[in-house]
Design an enzyme around this catalytic site. Structure first.
Site, PDB file in Angstrom:
ATOM      1  N   PRO A  71       0.850  -1.165  -0.408  1.00 53.51           N
ATOM      2  CA  PRO A  71       0.225   0.184  -0.226  1.00 53.51           C
ATOM      3  C   PRO A  71       0.760   1.400  -0.324  1.00 53.51           C
ATOM      4  O   PRO A  71       0.836   2.157   0.932  1.00 53.51           O
ATOM      5  CB  PRO A  71      -0.957  -0.164   1.598  1.00 53.51           C
ATOM      6  CG  PRO A  71      -0.339  -0.889   2.167  1.00 53.51           C
ATOM      7  CD  PRO A  71       0.808  -1.883   1.221  1.00 53.51           C
ATOM      8  N   CYS A  72       2.106   1.805  -1.052  1.00 53.04           N
ATOM      9  CA  CYS A  72       2.245   2.944  -1.312  1.00 53.04           C
ATOM     10  C   CYS A  72       1.305   4.107  -1.222  1.00 53.04           C
ATOM     11  O   CYS A  72       2.083   5.262  -0.949  1.00 53.04           O
ATOM     12  CB  CYS A  72       3.250   2.661  -2.296  1.00 53.04           C
ATOM     13  SG  CYS A  72       2.121   2.961  -4.281  1.00 53.04           S
ATOM     14  N   HIS A  73      -0.129   3.588  -1.025  1.00 50.47           N
ATOM     15  CA  HIS A  73      -0.979   4.812  -1.387  1.00 50.47           C
ATOM     16  C   HIS A  73      -1.077   5.462  -0.201  1.00 50.47           C
ATOM     17  O   HIS A  73      -1.718   6.853   0.411  1.00 50.47           O
ATOM     18  CB  HIS A  73      -2.182   4.448  -1.796  1.00 50.47           C
ATOM     19  CG  HIS A  73      -2.916   3.388  -1.157  1.00 50.47           C
ATOM     20  ND1 HIS A  73      -2.597   2.299  -1.135  1.00 50.47           N
ATOM     21  CD2 HIS A  73      -3.789   3.617  -0.180  1.00 50.47           C
ATOM     22  CE1 HIS A  73      -2.968   1.375  -0.846  1.00 50.47           C
ATOM     23  NE2 HIS A  73      -4.093   2.050   0.299  1.00 50.47           N
TER      24      HIS A  73
END
Length: 288
Positions: free
Chosen positions: A252-254
Site C-alpha cells: 500500500p504505497c498510497h
C-alpha cells in the site's frame, strides 16, 4: 489462508457494480468544486436515486455525499493527524494485523540481488488486463506469484504496460489473461490469498516490506518509513522506492504521505490514490 470478514466485503461480485462505482467516483471527483445532489448524480449514472444510493453505500460503506468528503485533501491531513502510524511500533500495538489489503492474506518472496541485477533474465512473466475496484488493472505474474500490478485510468494501457515491462527488460512476457484470472478475481473480490514475487533491489524490498505494516485506513510519512528501514536520512531514496513499488495497492504505497499532510505523488495518478485512501477511510469509519 485467511479471508475477508463479511463486513469488509463488497456486497456483490459483479463487475458491473465495480464499473459503476468507478464512474460515480470520477463524477464526484470531477465535480469537487461544485458538488452535485444525489438526484443529479443518479441521473448522470442513469439510475434511480434510491438504487444508486444503495449500491454506492454497499461498495464504499458510506453514502455518496459522505464519500465526497473523504476524497478531499483535507481528509488526508485528518488521516495524518488522527491515524498516523509509527511503523516501528505498529507490530507491538497490533495494528499491523489489518494492514495487508483489508485482511487479504499475502505470502511473498523476493528475488535475490543477483536475479534482480540480471533484469529478469530467464523469467517468464504472464500478464493480462482485468476490471478492478479502482479501475482497469494490469496483472503480471511469474510462476512464484504476482510480480506486477498497475492501474491504467491515468496512464492508459500502453503507458502502464511499458512502465511495468521496462522494470524487467530481460524477461519474456506472455499475454495470458486466462491463466491469471483466478488471482485477478481474488484481488477484485478482496478475498482469498495472494502470492507475491517481489522483484527489486534490496533497499526497495525493505521499503516495500515496511509499507505492508501500515494498516488499512491509516497512513505514515516517508520520513517514518526511512526510520523503519534503519536509514533515517534516506527520505528521498524512500520516496523513489515507494514510487517503484511494482504491486501497487497490494503493497500500500498510497498510504505514504508527506510530513505536511499533502498526498505527495502516486505512480498511477493522484485520483487513484485519493480514491483508495477515501475508500479505506470511509470503510474504517463505517465499521468503527
Amino acid at each position: 489462508m485467511t479471508d475477508l470478514a463479511p463486513h469488509t466485503r463488497p456486497d456483490t461480485d459483479s463487475r458491473y457494480h465495480y464499473a459503476l462505482m468507478r464512474r460515480a467516483i470520477d463524477l464526484i471527483d470531477a465535480q469537487a468544486d461544485s458538488p452535485q445532489s444525489l438526484d443529479d448524480l443518479a441521473r448522470q449514472m442513469n439510475l434511480s436515486p434510491a438504487h444508486f444510493q444503495r449500491v454506492f453505500s454497499a461498495w464504499a460503506g458510506v453514502s455518496p455525499k459522505r464519500f465526497r468528503q473523504y476524497l478531499t485533501l483535507g481528509h488526508a491531513k485528518v488521516l495524518l493527524s488522527e491515524r498516523f502510524t509509527l511503523l516501528d511500533t505498529a507490530l507491538s500495538t497490533g495494528l499491523s494485523g489489518t494492514g495487508r489489503l483489508h485482511d487479504l492474506f499475502l505470502r511473498w518472496e523476493a528475488m535475490s540481488p543477483g536475479e534482480y541485477a540480471r533484469g529478469g533474465a530467464g523469467l517468464t512473466i504472464r500478464h493480462g488486463w482485468f476490471d478492478g475496484p479502482f479501475g482497469e488493472m494490469l496483472v503480471m505474474a511469474t510462476d512464484r506469484g504476482i510480480c506486477g500490478l498497475a492501474f491504467s485510468s491515468e496512464t492508459g494501457r500502453d503507458g502502464a504496460y511499458a512502465d511495468m515491462s521496462s522494470r524487467w527488460p530481460a524477461a519474456t512476457f506472455v499475454e495470458d489473461a486466462a491463466a491469471l484470472a483466478p488471482q485477478a478475481q481474488a484481488l477484485t473480490d478482496l478475498r482469498g490469498e495472494a502470492h507475491l514475487h517481489l522483484i527489486g533491489a534490496p533497499f526497495q524490498i525493505k521499503v516495500w516490506e515496511a509499507l505492508m505494516r501500515i494498516p488499512s485506513g491509516h497512513v505514515t510519512t516517508y520520513g517514518e518509513i526511512a526510520n523503519a528501514v534503519g536509514n533515517p536520512r534516506a527520505v528521498r531514496a524512500v520516496g523513489t522506492a515507494v514510487g517503484r513499488n511494482p504491486v501497487s495497492w497490494l503493497i500500500p504505497c498510497h498510504r505514504a504521505l508527506r510530513k505536511s499532510g499533502g498526498l505527495g505523488g502516486y505512480h498511477w495518478g493522484l485520483p487513484v490514490k485519493r480514491a483508495m485512501l477515501a475508500w479505506e477511510g470511509a470503510r474504517l469509519d463505517a465499521t468503527g
